[in-house]
Design an enzyme around this catalytic site. Structure first.
Site, PDB file in Angstrom:
ATOM      1  N   LYS A  48       0.838  -1.198   0.000  1.00 22.80           N
ATOM      2  CA  LYS A  48       0.000   0.000   0.000  1.00 22.80           C
ATOM      3  C   LYS A  48       0.873   1.248   0.000  1.00 22.80           C
ATOM      4  O   LYS A  48       2.007   1.208   0.485  1.00 22.80           O
ATOM      5  CB  LYS A  48      -0.873   0.032   1.269  1.00 22.80           C
ATOM      6  CG  LYS A  48      -1.992  -0.977   1.301  1.00 22.80           C
ATOM      7  CD  LYS A  48      -2.787  -0.857   2.592  1.00 22.80           C
ATOM      8  CE  LYS A  48      -3.932  -1.854   2.649  1.00 22.80           C
ATOM      9  NZ  LYS A  48      -4.995  -1.613   1.669  1.00 22.80           N
ATOM     10  N   ASP A  71      -2.850  -7.594  -1.632  1.00 20.91           N
ATOM     11  CA  ASP A  71      -3.589  -6.687  -0.745  1.00 20.91           C
ATOM     12  C   ASP A  71      -5.053  -7.129  -0.597  1.00 20.91           C
ATOM     13  O   ASP A  71      -5.768  -6.622   0.259  1.00 20.91           O
ATOM     14  CB  ASP A  71      -3.507  -5.259  -1.306  1.00 20.91           C
ATOM     15  CG  ASP A  71      -3.869  -4.207  -0.265  1.00 20.91           C
ATOM     16  OD1 ASP A  71      -3.988  -4.563   0.915  1.00 20.91           O
ATOM     17  OD2 ASP A  71      -4.019  -3.033  -0.656  1.00 20.91           O
ATOM     18  N   ARG A  95     -10.206 -11.550   2.012  1.00 20.26           N
ATOM     19  CA  ARG A  95     -11.052 -12.606   1.445  1.00 20.26           C
ATOM     20  C   ARG A  95     -10.338 -13.957   1.480  1.00 20.26           C
ATOM     21  O   ARG A  95     -10.983 -15.004   1.535  1.00 20.26           O
ATOM     22  CB  ARG A  95     -11.487 -12.223   0.026  1.00 20.26           C
ATOM     23  CG  ARG A  95     -10.381 -12.111  -0.969  1.00 20.26           C
ATOM     24  CD  ARG A  95     -10.764 -11.341  -2.218  1.00 20.26           C
ATOM     25  NE  ARG A  95     -10.768  -9.894  -1.991  1.00 20.26           N
ATOM     26  CZ  ARG A  95     -11.086  -8.995  -2.915  1.00 20.26           C
ATOM     27  NH1 ARG A  95     -11.457  -9.380  -4.126  1.00 20.26           N
ATOM     28  NH2 ARG A  95     -11.042  -7.708  -2.638  1.00 20.26           N
TER      29      ARG A  95
HETATM   30  N1  BES Z   1      -8.027  -3.753   4.341  1.00 17.14           N
HETATM   31  C1  BES Z   1      -8.247  -3.373   3.003  1.00 17.14           C
HETATM   32  C2  BES Z   1      -9.583  -2.661   2.781  1.00 17.14           C
HETATM   33  C3  BES Z   1      -9.785  -1.342   3.467  1.00 17.14           C
HETATM   34  C4  BES Z   1      -9.696  -0.174   2.756  1.00 17.14           C
HETATM   35  C5  BES Z   1     -10.136  -1.281   4.781  1.00 17.14           C
HETATM   36  C6  BES Z   1      -9.924   1.034   3.366  1.00 17.14           C
HETATM   37  C7  BES Z   1     -10.376  -0.074   5.398  1.00 17.14           C
HETATM   38  C8  BES Z   1     -10.270   1.091   4.678  1.00 17.14           C
HETATM   39  C9  BES Z   1      -8.237  -4.599   2.117  1.00 17.14           C
HETATM   40  O1  BES Z   1      -7.460  -5.649   2.530  1.00 17.14           O
HETATM   41  C10 BES Z   1      -7.700  -4.154   0.796  1.00 17.14           C
HETATM   42  O2  BES Z   1      -6.602  -3.680   0.756  1.00 17.14           O
HETATM   43  N2  BES Z   1      -8.501  -4.296  -0.249  1.00 17.14           N
HETATM   44  C11 BES Z   1      -8.115  -3.875  -1.545  1.00 17.14           C
HETATM   45  C12 BES Z   1      -8.598  -4.898  -2.529  1.00 17.14           C
HETATM   46  C13 BES Z   1      -8.081  -4.707  -3.918  1.00 17.14           C
HETATM   47  C14 BES Z   1      -6.601  -5.023  -3.960  1.00 17.14           C
HETATM   48  C15 BES Z   1      -8.834  -5.610  -4.845  1.00 17.14           C
HETATM   49  C16 BES Z   1      -8.747  -2.520  -1.825  1.00 17.14           C
HETATM   50  O3  BES Z   1      -9.871  -2.314  -1.405  1.00 17.14           O
HETATM   51  O4  BES Z   1      -8.102  -1.695  -2.430  1.00 17.14           O
HETATM   52 ZN    ZN Z   2      -7.161  -5.779   4.596  1.00 15.36          ZN
HETATM   53 ZN    ZN Z   3      -5.400  -5.481   1.953  1.00 14.85          ZN
END
Ligand code: BES
Ligand code: ZN
Ligand code: ZN
Length: 505
Positions: free
Chosen positions: A284, A354, A358
């Site tokens: 990230k 990331d 899931r």
């Molecule tokens: N933990 C994040 C989602 C998240 C985003 C939680 C903002 C709280 C606030 C999750 O693991 C993630 O990073 N998801 C990605 C998925 C993508 C790579 C398909 C996302 O939402 O960008």
């Molecule tokens: Zn996450």
């Molecule tokens: Zn994530």
């Protein structure tokens, strides 16, 4: 915070702060018409006490508006605080819950340690419903996140007293009052866990906190680590965990009331417990990454819900599962392009490390079914896409079964939490087809990201009735509100508990 319920006449109660709620009784549709604040009590000493201030035009009784009076002549209390609930015709338990939180948050910085609140007497809200809401709201308002401040003064309210009219039905008000306390306190239990920084709240510590809570509440609990996760062939869970030096924790809690029917439902609560989400190799951006300590909020919600369930004792069996791991980049970390086999046997092509939530939930949900779950509910800070879709007001809810969703929808009416249903439909399945394995862990485009994540989970749920809660946007309050501090919200605890209770006899 100690709580107490009294059926007494409020003016004779000696307290540091007496709180009375008010609403705007004006009915004119004209926006500029002046407000007509009225105090929501039948106690004539109080109702008549503050005519001048109520007619002065200084106080409109708008939602959470506060007005403080010192040494009110008619009361034994040192102070009288009036809190607004907005338009009388629109008052519901939601405004009452917020007002109680606002009263507590008004008192705390002023060094006031005793708060006494007069239950509002309203046509639209029963006394038990109001009693429950004010206690919940008071607990929510009492939480502050500055745990690690070296000059922290514990400004917690010592005593919160609710005054009900002497004519009220004591039994039902008492029962609701007790429930509100359990729910509010358990919501704060969750918030305290979510508030912990990633260096403190590792998967191991989360497991220890769960075990301690279960011991205290009389729940069965097992906390497994690497060996068991590998032995169970939880390849998706392990893929995420393998990149960290911190071992993962698979937390399994059981609530088994002896009175539950043998062939009755078994509800499983499955939570995402990513104690820190760096994104892994698909790392990230640095900006805002510190927030990813709250990526275990879904798991923490399940711990809080199990805690409340242990105390409320509904007549239904419940299993709580939290998949706790840290998502790190390292020489051992899983990589984009990797193919891993989940516990169910499905081959997952990893497109983005990331999208780890899931992965861990895939195995958690499958395991829950193996343990005999007839109905599943999961909670996770799963996708940024859900935040794009619904902002920070509503969380997302998904379901493969309308009847099960209906139970949840009814639970929301009681909990007052805001969730908005999003679709689970086969057309979206095409977006997670893999050319090397069974499914990909992200959609083939960025659109509908919250839905493709839900579709991924559905692969591991199959036909079992299931609810998925994406709480990414609402698990952390970005700003403080009059009734709640900035920081962890503890969202979903109350709704999950109500959902569970709806299956009890
Ligand atoms: N933990 C994040 C989602 C998240 C985003 C939680 C903002 C709280 C606030 C999750 O693991 C993630 O990073 N998801 C990605 C998925 C993508 C790579 C398909 C996302 O939402 O960008
Ligand atoms: Zn996450
Ligand atoms: Zn994530």
């Amino acid at each position: 915070m100690k709580t107490e319920l009294k059926f007494e006449s409020a003016p004779s109660i000696a307290t540091e702060l007496m709180v009375v709620l008010a609403a705007d009784a004006s009915t004119s549709k004209d926006k500029d018409a002046s407000a007509q604040p009225v105090l929501l009590t039948k106690d004539s000493a109080i109702a008549g006490a503050d005519k001048p201030v109520l007619t002065s035009g200084e106080f409109n009784a708008s939602i959470c508006e506060a007005l403080l009076l010192h040494s009110p002549r008619e009361l034994k209390s040192k102070r009288l605080l009036i809190i607004g609930l907005g338009k009388l015709s629109k008052v519901s338990v939601q405004e009452i819950r917020k007002a109680a939180g606002a009263a507590v948050r008004f008192a705390k910085p002023r060094g006031i340690r005793q708060v006494t609140l007069i239950l509002p007497e309203l046509e639209a809200v029963s006394l038990p419903a109001a009693a429950r809401a004010v206690v919940e709201g008071a607990f929510v308002g009492d939480f502050d996140p500055d745990t690690y401040r070296s000059d922290r003064k514990d400004r917690s309210i010592e005593q919160f007293t609710v005054v009900a009219p002497t004519a009220a039905d004591k039994k039902s008000v008492e029962a609701a009052f007790r429930e509100g306390g359990i729910l509010g306190d358990s919501q704060n239990f969750t918030r305290a866990l979510v508030n912990e920084p990633g260096n403190v709240m590792t998967p191991t510590i989360m497991g220890e906190r769960a075990a301690a809570m279960c011991k205290e509440q009389g729940l069965q609990c097992e906390v497994h680590s690497t060996d068991k996760i590998k032995e169970l062939k939880m390849g998706a869970f392990w893929a995420v965990a393998q990149g960290s030096d911190e071992p993962p924790a698979l937390i399994v809690m059981r609530y088994e009331p002896p009175s539950a029917k043998k062939d009755g439902p078994v509800l499983a609560l499955v939570g995402k417990g990513i104690t820190f989400d760096t994104g892994g190799i698909s790392i990230k951006p640095a900006d805002g990454m510190e927030k990813m300590k709250y990526d275990m909020a879904g798991g923490a919600a399940m711990l809080g819900a199990m805690r409340a369930i242990a105390q409320l004792k509904p007549d239904v069996r419940v299993i709580g599962i939290v998949c706790a791991a840290e998502n790190m980049p390292s020489g051992k970390a899983y990589k984009p392009g990797d193919v891993v086999t989940a516990m169910s046997g499905k081959a997952i092509e990893v497109l983005n490390t990331d999208a780890e939530g899931r992965m861990v939930l895939a195995d958690g949900l499958h395991y829950a079914k193996q343990l005999g779950a007839t109905h599943l509910i999961d909670a996770a800070t799963l996708t940024g896409a859900c935040v794009v879709a619904l902002g920070m007001v509503n969380a997302g809810v998904f379901s493969n079964d309308d009847a099960t969703y209906e139970h949840f929808h009814k639970a929301l009416e009681i909990s007052g939490e805001k969730f908005w249903r999003l679709p689970v439909e086969d057309e979206y399945r095409d977006m997670i087809v893999s050319h090397i394995g069974d499914i990909t862990n992200t959609g083939n485009s960025r659109w509908g990201g919250a839905i493709t994540a839900a579709m991924f989970l559905k692969e591991f749920v199959d036909e079992t009735p299931w609810i998925h809660l994406d709480i990414a946007g609402v698990a952390w309050m970005e700003e403080q509100k009059p009734w709640i501090a900035k920081g962890p919200s503890g969202v979903a605890v109350r709704s999950i508990v109500e959902w569970v209770r709806s299956y009890a006899k």
